[in-house]
Design a protein around this motif. Structure first.
Motif, PDB file in Angstrom:
ATOM      1  N   THR A  56      -7.744   4.115  -1.295  1.00 32.91           N
ATOM      2  CA  THR A  56      -7.420   5.517  -1.063  1.00 32.91           C
ATOM      3  C   THR A  56      -6.101   5.802  -1.752  1.00 32.91           C
ATOM      4  O   THR A  56      -5.200   4.973  -1.764  1.00 32.91           O
ATOM      5  CB  THR A  56      -7.314   5.809   0.447  1.00 32.91           C
ATOM      6  OG1 THR A  56      -8.586   5.557   1.049  1.00 32.91           O
ATOM      7  CG2 THR A  56      -6.897   7.236   0.729  1.00 32.91           C
ATOM      8  N   ASP A  61      -7.151  10.669  -0.763  1.00 28.84           N
ATOM      9  CA  ASP A  61      -7.995  11.061  -1.887  1.00 28.84           C
ATOM     10  C   ASP A  61      -8.772   9.889  -2.490  1.00 28.84           C
ATOM     11  O   ASP A  61      -8.395   8.729  -2.367  1.00 28.84           O
ATOM     12  CB  ASP A  61      -7.141  11.696  -2.984  1.00 28.84           C
ATOM     13  CG  ASP A  61      -6.398  12.923  -2.503  1.00 28.84           C
ATOM     14  OD1 ASP A  61      -6.986  13.710  -1.736  1.00 28.84           O
ATOM     15  OD2 ASP A  61      -5.218  13.088  -2.878  1.00 28.84           O
ATOM     16  N   GLU A  67     -13.277  10.000  -9.070  1.00 27.39           N
ATOM     17  CA  GLU A  67     -13.143  11.406  -8.694  1.00 27.39           C
ATOM     18  C   GLU A  67     -14.246  12.298  -9.275  1.00 27.39           C
ATOM     19  O   GLU A  67     -14.912  13.039  -8.545  1.00 27.39           O
ATOM     20  CB  GLU A  67     -11.769  11.894  -9.149  1.00 27.39           C
ATOM     21  CG  GLU A  67     -11.314  13.158  -8.530  1.00 27.39           C
ATOM     22  CD  GLU A  67      -9.865  13.438  -8.901  1.00 27.39           C
ATOM     23  OE1 GLU A  67      -9.236  14.141  -8.122  1.00 27.39           O
ATOM     24  OE2 GLU A  67      -9.376  12.970  -9.951  1.00 27.39           O
ATOM     25  N   ARG A  74     -21.563  15.387  -5.253  1.00 22.79           N
ATOM     26  CA  ARG A  74     -21.510  16.563  -4.371  1.00 22.79           C
ATOM     27  C   ARG A  74     -22.224  17.754  -5.002  1.00 22.79           C
ATOM     28  O   ARG A  74     -22.973  18.463  -4.343  1.00 22.79           O
ATOM     29  CB  ARG A  74     -20.060  16.926  -4.077  1.00 22.79           C
ATOM     30  CG  ARG A  74     -19.385  16.008  -3.115  1.00 22.79           C
ATOM     31  CD  ARG A  74     -17.980  16.510  -2.753  1.00 22.79           C
ATOM     32  NE  ARG A  74     -17.376  15.641  -1.771  1.00 22.79           N
ATOM     33  CZ  ARG A  74     -16.229  14.997  -1.954  1.00 22.79           C
ATOM     34  NH1 ARG A  74     -15.542  15.142  -3.077  1.00 22.79           N
ATOM     35  NH2 ARG A  74     -15.750  14.214  -1.012  1.00 22.79           N
ATOM     36  N   THR A  98      -4.776  10.017   7.035  1.00 22.64           N
ATOM     37  CA  THR A  98      -5.423   9.866   5.731  1.00 22.64           C
ATOM     38  C   THR A  98      -5.837   8.419   5.449  1.00 22.64           C
ATOM     39  O   THR A  98      -6.388   8.133   4.395  1.00 22.64           O
ATOM     40  CB  THR A  98      -4.509  10.364   4.591  1.00 22.64           C
ATOM     41  OG1 THR A  98      -3.326   9.560   4.547  1.00 22.64           O
ATOM     42  CG2 THR A  98      -4.148  11.825   4.785  1.00 22.64           C
ATOM     43  N   GLY A 101      -9.122   7.334   3.735  1.00 19.25           N
ATOM     44  CA  GLY A 101      -9.740   8.645   3.515  1.00 19.25           C
ATOM     45  C   GLY A 101     -10.832   8.637   2.462  1.00 19.25           C
ATOM     46  O   GLY A 101     -11.856   9.303   2.625  1.00 19.25           O
ATOM     47  N   ALA A 102     -10.651   7.890   1.386  1.00 19.74           N
ATOM     48  CA  ALA A 102     -11.677   7.842   0.340  1.00 19.74           C
ATOM     49  C   ALA A 102     -12.950   7.202   0.881  1.00 19.74           C
ATOM     50  O   ALA A 102     -14.053   7.729   0.675  1.00 19.74           O
ATOM     51  CB  ALA A 102     -11.163   7.079  -0.878  1.00 19.74           C
ATOM     52  N   ARG A 104     -13.993   7.037   3.939  1.00 14.86           N
ATOM     53  CA  ARG A 104     -14.607   7.950   4.909  1.00 14.86           C
ATOM     54  C   ARG A 104     -15.358   9.075   4.208  1.00 14.86           C
ATOM     55  O   ARG A 104     -16.466   9.441   4.608  1.00 14.86           O
ATOM     56  CB  ARG A 104     -13.544   8.508   5.846  1.00 14.86           C
ATOM     57  CG  ARG A 104     -12.956   7.457   6.759  1.00 14.86           C
ATOM     58  CD  ARG A 104     -11.823   7.986   7.595  1.00 14.86           C
ATOM     59  NE  ARG A 104     -11.228   6.917   8.391  1.00 14.86           N
ATOM     60  CZ  ARG A 104     -10.227   7.087   9.203  1.00 14.86           C
ATOM     61  NH1 ARG A 104      -9.673   8.291   9.344  1.00 14.86           N
ATOM     62  NH2 ARG A 104      -9.741   6.070   9.886  1.00 14.86           N
ATOM     63  N   GLN A 105     -14.736   9.642   3.159  1.00 15.65           N
ATOM     64  CA  GLN A 105     -15.402  10.714   2.400  1.00 15.65           C
ATOM     65  C   GLN A 105     -16.693  10.221   1.761  1.00 15.65           C
ATOM     66  O   GLN A 105     -17.720  10.912   1.782  1.00 15.65           O
ATOM     67  CB  GLN A 105     -14.484  11.234   1.294  1.00 15.65           C
ATOM     68  CG  GLN A 105     -13.324  12.061   1.747  1.00 15.65           C
ATOM     69  CD  GLN A 105     -12.499  12.507   0.561  1.00 15.65           C
ATOM     70  OE1 GLN A 105     -13.016  13.172  -0.335  1.00 15.65           O
ATOM     71  NE2 GLN A 105     -11.235  12.130   0.538  1.00 15.65           N
ATOM     72  N   GLU A 108     -19.470   9.579   4.368  1.00 12.85           N
ATOM     73  CA  GLU A 108     -20.021  10.868   4.815  1.00 12.85           C
ATOM     74  C   GLU A 108     -20.932  11.471   3.750  1.00 12.85           C
ATOM     75  O   GLU A 108     -22.020  11.972   4.052  1.00 12.85           O
ATOM     76  CB  GLU A 108     -18.872  11.821   5.142  1.00 12.85           C
ATOM     77  CG  GLU A 108     -19.324  13.161   5.681  1.00 12.85           C
ATOM     78  CD  GLU A 108     -18.136  14.051   6.022  1.00 12.85           C
ATOM     79  OE1 GLU A 108     -18.106  15.185   5.518  1.00 12.85           O
ATOM     80  OE2 GLU A 108     -17.250  13.602   6.784  1.00 12.85           O
ATOM     81  N   LEU A 109     -20.505  11.427   2.496  1.00 13.05           N
ATOM     82  CA  LEU A 109     -21.297  11.989   1.394  1.00 13.05           C
ATOM     83  C   LEU A 109     -22.638  11.265   1.258  1.00 13.05           C
ATOM     84  O   LEU A 109     -23.685  11.898   1.129  1.00 13.05           O
ATOM     85  CB  LEU A 109     -20.509  11.920   0.080  1.00 13.05           C
ATOM     86  CG  LEU A 109     -21.257  12.376  -1.175  1.00 13.05           C
ATOM     87  CD1 LEU A 109     -21.695  13.838  -1.064  1.00 13.05           C
ATOM     88  CD2 LEU A 109     -20.385  12.165  -2.401  1.00 13.05           C
TER      89      LEU A 109
END
Length: 148
Positions: A56, A61, A67, A74, A98, A101-102, A104-105, A108-109
């Motif tokens: 992260t 991020d 990225e 998405r 955070t 955070g990466a 987790r994102q 989820e995605l």
């Protein structure tokens, strides 16, 4: 078993090192895998199982090398049709909310894209773990039986 795609988000190379260690373990068990550091949607679609290993950066991020790929996921929403996946997030808990955070994102995605999580998100805390590759390889060995 077909090929496992190992998608890596790394800023300073630590997550990439972890991914290479997982690839070595998989090879030792006769399982084909490929590490992607600058993946494409085609790479994502071509593998039978998905493993993300990501550090992260910034304020929770996704690292720069992933990225645009994550944004493509998405934007284009390529449904995974229950394709199995797992995510290992590397972070530092001193960053508070955070932390990881990466990871987790991404978890989820992939869930939103109708992937099938084969295990919970693994969070590795850099303030407690000096050799994240040891923990991630052991974790991967545990869920490997789910793919067979």
């Amino acid at each position: 078993m077909s090929k496992i795609g190992i998608f890596v988000g790394s800023v300073y190379g630590n997550a990439q090192h972890v991914a290479e260690e997982v690839k070595t373990m998989l090879s030792g068990q006769g399982i084909e895998s490929e590490v992607f550091t600058v993946p494409t949607l085609n790479d994502f679609k071509q593998v039978s199982s998905i493993l993300f290993i990501s550090s992260t950066t910034g304020q929770g991020d996704i690292p720069p090398n992933l990225e645009f790929f994550v944004q493509d996921l998405r934007d284009q929403s390529p449904l995974m049709g229950q394709k199995p996946f797992a995510v290992a997030g590397l972070g530092d808990s001193s960053y508070g909310e955070t932390y990881c955070g990466a990871g987790r994102q991404i978890f989820e995605l992939l869930t939103e894209l109708k992937g099938k999580p084969i295990t919970e998100l693994l969070e590795i805390d850099a303030s407690e773990t000096l050799e994240p590759e040891v923990e991630v390889v052991a974790w991967a060995e545990k869920w490997l039986s789910e793919l067979r």
